[in-house]
Scaffold this motif. Structure first.
Motif, mmCIF file in Angstrom:
data_model
loop_
_atom_site.group_PDB
_atom_site.id
_atom_site.type_symbol
_atom_site.label_atom_id
_atom_site.label_comp_id
_atom_site.label_asym_id
_atom_site.label_seq_id
_atom_site.Cartn_x
_atom_site.Cartn_y
_atom_site.Cartn_z
ATOM 1 N N THR A 109 4.336 12.804 -6.631
ATOM 2 C CA THR A 109 5.311 11.978 -7.339
ATOM 3 C C THR A 109 5.041 10.494 -7.086
ATOM 4 O OG1 THR A 109 6.970 13.727 -7.193
ATOM 5 C CG2 THR A 109 7.779 11.497 -7.605
ATOM 6 N N ILE A 110 4.795 10.147 -5.837
ATOM 7 C CA ILE A 110 4.503 8.753 -5.482
ATOM 8 C C ILE A 110 3.220 8.286 -6.168
ATOM 9 C CG2 ILE A 110 3.848 7.223 -3.568
ATOM 10 C CD1 ILE A 110 5.719 9.058 -1.815
ATOM 11 N N SER A 111 2.190 9.138 -6.170
ATOM 12 C CA SER A 111 0.916 8.732 -6.786
ATOM 13 C C SER A 111 1.081 8.526 -8.291
ATOM 14 C CB SER A 111 -0.195 9.734 -6.474
ATOM 15 O OG SER A 111 0.035 10.975 -7.078
ATOM 16 N N ARG A 112 1.902 9.337 -8.948
ATOM 17 C CA ARG A 112 2.149 9.139 -10.386
ATOM 18 C C ARG A 112 2.791 7.781 -10.643
ATOM 19 N NH1 ARG A 112 4.631 14.906 -11.445
ATOM 20 N NH2 ARG A 112 2.714 16.097 -11.636
ATOM 21 N N VAL A 113 3.735 7.413 -9.791
ATOM 22 C CA VAL A 113 4.374 6.098 -9.933
ATOM 23 C C VAL A 113 3.326 4.995 -9.754
ATOM 24 C CG1 VAL A 113 6.032 4.507 -8.877
ATOM 25 C CG2 VAL A 113 6.668 6.902 -9.246
ATOM 26 N N PHE B 166 0.097 5.188 -10.361
ATOM 27 C CA PHE B 166 -0.752 5.150 -11.562
ATOM 28 C C PHE B 166 -0.051 4.402 -12.682
ATOM 29 C CE2 PHE B 166 -2.727 9.185 -9.830
ATOM 30 C CZ PHE B 166 -3.901 8.566 -9.439
ATOM 31 N N ARG B 167 1.244 4.672 -12.867
ATOM 32 C CA ARG B 167 1.997 3.986 -13.920
ATOM 33 C C ARG B 167 2.062 2.480 -13.657
ATOM 34 N NH1 ARG B 167 5.205 8.741 -14.036
ATOM 35 N NH2 ARG B 167 6.716 7.896 -12.585
ATOM 36 N N GLU B 168 2.050 2.102 -12.382
ATOM 37 C CA GLU B 168 2.067 0.687 -12.021
ATOM 38 C C GLU B 168 0.676 0.057 -12.131
ATOM 39 O OE1 GLU B 168 3.750 0.475 -8.096
ATOM 40 O OE2 GLU B 168 5.775 0.923 -8.810
ATOM 41 N N GLY B 169 -0.335 0.848 -12.456
ATOM 42 C CA GLY B 169 -1.679 0.326 -12.651
ATOM 43 C C GLY B 169 -2.616 0.467 -11.467
ATOM 44 N N TYR B 170 -2.234 1.222 -10.456
ATOM 45 C CA TYR B 170 -3.109 1.403 -9.289
ATOM 46 C C TYR B 170 -4.042 2.584 -9.523
ATOM 47 C CZ TYR B 170 -0.206 -1.861 -6.752
ATOM 48 O OH TYR B 170 0.446 -2.997 -6.357
ATOM 49 N N SER B 171 -5.347 2.314 -9.604
ATOM 50 C CA SER B 171 -6.333 3.389 -9.732
ATOM 51 C C SER B 171 -7.076 3.605 -8.412
ATOM 52 C CB SER B 171 -7.326 3.086 -10.848
ATOM 53 O OG SER B 171 -8.007 1.887 -10.584
ATOM 54 N N ASN B 172 -6.813 2.746 -7.439
ATOM 55 C CA ASN B 172 -7.374 2.886 -6.097
ATOM 56 C C ASN B 172 -6.233 3.173 -5.131
ATOM 57 O OD1 ASN B 172 -10.206 2.122 -6.642
ATOM 58 N ND2 ASN B 172 -9.296 0.150 -7.155
ATOM 59 N N ILE B 173 -6.291 4.353 -4.533
ATOM 60 C CA ILE B 173 -5.259 4.742 -3.568
ATOM 61 C C ILE B 173 -5.939 5.124 -2.265
ATOM 62 C CG2 ILE B 173 -3.405 6.371 -3.030
ATOM 63 C CD1 ILE B 173 -2.902 6.622 -6.041
ATOM 64 N N ILE B 174 -5.477 4.506 -1.201
ATOM 65 C CA ILE B 174 -5.966 4.822 0.140
ATOM 66 C C ILE B 174 -4.833 5.534 0.861
ATOM 67 C CG2 ILE B 174 -6.806 3.900 2.330
ATOM 68 C CD1 ILE B 174 -7.746 1.394 0.708
ATOM 69 N N MET B 175 -5.118 6.725 1.389
ATOM 70 C CA MET B 175 -4.111 7.463 2.144
ATOM 71 C C MET B 175 -4.571 7.569 3.592
ATOM 72 S SD MET B 175 -2.158 11.061 1.466
ATOM 73 C CE MET B 175 -3.595 12.081 1.392
ATOM 74 N N ASP B 176 -3.876 6.871 4.468
ATOM 75 C CA ASP B 176 -4.168 6.918 5.896
ATOM 76 C C ASP B 176 -3.557 8.206 6.449
ATOM 77 O OD1 ASP B 176 -4.597 6.582 8.582
ATOM 78 O OD2 ASP B 176 -3.651 4.604 8.701
ATOM 79 N N MET B 177 -4.432 9.163 6.769
ATOM 80 C CA MET B 177 -3.996 10.473 7.244
ATOM 81 C C MET B 177 -4.182 10.607 8.751
ATOM 82 S SD MET B 177 -5.641 12.846 4.218
ATOM 83 C CE MET B 177 -4.698 14.329 4.629
ATOM 84 N N ASP B 178 -4.172 9.493 9.474
ATOM 85 C CA ASP B 178 -4.455 9.513 10.905
ATOM 86 C C ASP B 178 -3.643 10.557 11.679
ATOM 87 O OD1 ASP B 178 -5.864 8.512 13.208
ATOM 88 O OD2 ASP B 178 -3.973 7.550 13.773
ATOM 89 N N PRO B 179 -2.328 10.661 11.486
ATOM 90 C CA PRO B 179 -1.586 11.661 12.272
ATOM 91 C C PRO B 179 -1.675 13.090 11.722
ATOM 92 C CG PRO B 179 -0.062 10.373 10.945
ATOM 93 C CD PRO B 179 -1.429 9.798 10.735
ATOM 94 N N VAL B 180 -2.244 13.259 10.531
ATOM 95 C CA VAL B 180 -2.289 14.578 9.897
ATOM 96 C C VAL B 180 -3.296 15.480 10.612
ATOM 97 C CG1 VAL B 180 -2.804 15.818 7.747
ATOM 98 C CG2 VAL B 180 -1.594 13.615 7.668
ATOM 99 N N GLN B 181 -2.833 16.671 10.967
ATOM 100 C CA GLN B 181 -3.680 17.650 11.647
ATOM 101 C C GLN B 181 -4.093 18.799 10.731
ATOM 102 O OE1 GLN B 181 -4.776 17.136 14.898
ATOM 103 N NE2 GLN B 181 -3.835 15.159 14.453
ATOM 104 N N SER B 182 -3.309 19.019 9.648
ATOM 105 C CA SER B 182 -3.621 20.147 8.771
ATOM 106 C C SER B 182 -3.195 19.857 7.334
ATOM 107 C CB SER B 182 -2.927 21.414 9.272
ATOM 108 O OG SER B 182 -1.521 21.251 9.206
ATOM 109 N N VAL B 183 -3.849 20.571 6.413
ATOM 110 C CA VAL B 183 -3.554 20.490 4.988
ATOM 111 C C VAL B 183 -3.483 21.921 4.472
ATOM 112 C CG1 VAL B 183 -4.396 19.695 2.736
ATOM 113 C CG2 VAL B 183 -4.777 18.284 4.766
ATOM 114 N N ASP B 184 -2.405 22.258 3.754
ATOM 115 C CA ASP B 184 -2.323 23.611 3.195
ATOM 116 C C ASP B 184 -2.931 23.629 1.792
ATOM 117 O OD1 ASP B 184 -0.373 22.571 1.473
ATOM 118 O OD2 ASP B 184 1.257 23.787 2.283
ATOM 119 N N GLN B 185 -2.924 24.798 1.140
ATOM 120 C CA GLN B 185 -3.545 24.927 -0.185
ATOM 121 C C GLN B 185 -2.858 24.038 -1.215
ATOM 122 O OE1 GLN B 185 -6.479 26.488 -0.286
ATOM 123 N NE2 GLN B 185 -6.591 25.479 -2.265
ATOM 124 N N GLY B 186 -1.546 23.899 -1.123
ATOM 125 C CA GLY B 186 -0.830 22.992 -2.026
ATOM 126 C C GLY B 186 -1.282 21.555 -1.830
ATOM 127 N N GLY B 187 -1.540 21.198 -0.592
ATOM 128 C CA GLY B 187 -2.043 19.860 -0.279
ATOM 129 C C GLY B 187 -3.427 19.632 -0.861
#
Length: 135
Positions: free
Chosen positions: A31-35, A37-58
């Protein structure tokens, strides 16, 4: 989803404070990324430093966001030094996802991509790819 966001002219930087990119987090991120894109951002950096896991939905959300950025000639960059997470993301067939170890390197990659796009655009203009050739 717990995060902070910084917006710059060339990119949006989203810093996650979650330990897992799973459950409701990917849907909220989408949802945040769609907003963005609508604002004109085609470059998105996601700092995942604390993230330890990603599920299939992720993984699905990362794939969608990566594709969207690429379609707009931008970059979607995940920032992490977690070797297990990097290996998992590499094996998840996220071909458009760029993974960098630091936010600074991710920002540099965005600027390099912008320069390459500008250079390609200038070349296209210079060689007029419209198909007509003058003698």
């Amino acid at each position: 989803m717990n995060y902070t966001i910084e917006k710059n002219e060339q990119y949006a930087l989203l810093r996650l404070t979650e330990s897992a990119f799973s459950g409701e987090v990917p849907a909220e991120f989408e949802t945040i990324s769609r907003v963005l894109f609508r604002e004109g951002y085609s470059n998105i950096i996601m700092d995942m430093d604390p993230v330890q896991s990603v599920d299939q939905g992720g993984v699905t959300t990362l794939r969608k966001t990566s594709r969207q950025c690429t379609n707009e000639e931008g970059l979607f960059i995940a920032v992490t030094k977690n070797e297990d997470l990097i290996e998992f993301l590499d094996k998840s067939n996220l071909s458009e996802l760029t993974i960098m170890p630091t936010v600074e390197e991710a920002i540099d990659a965005v600027f390099m991509n912008e320069l390459e796009n500008d250079f390609r655009s200038e070349e296209d203009d210079e060689y007029d790819l419209g198909g007509s050739v003058e003698n």
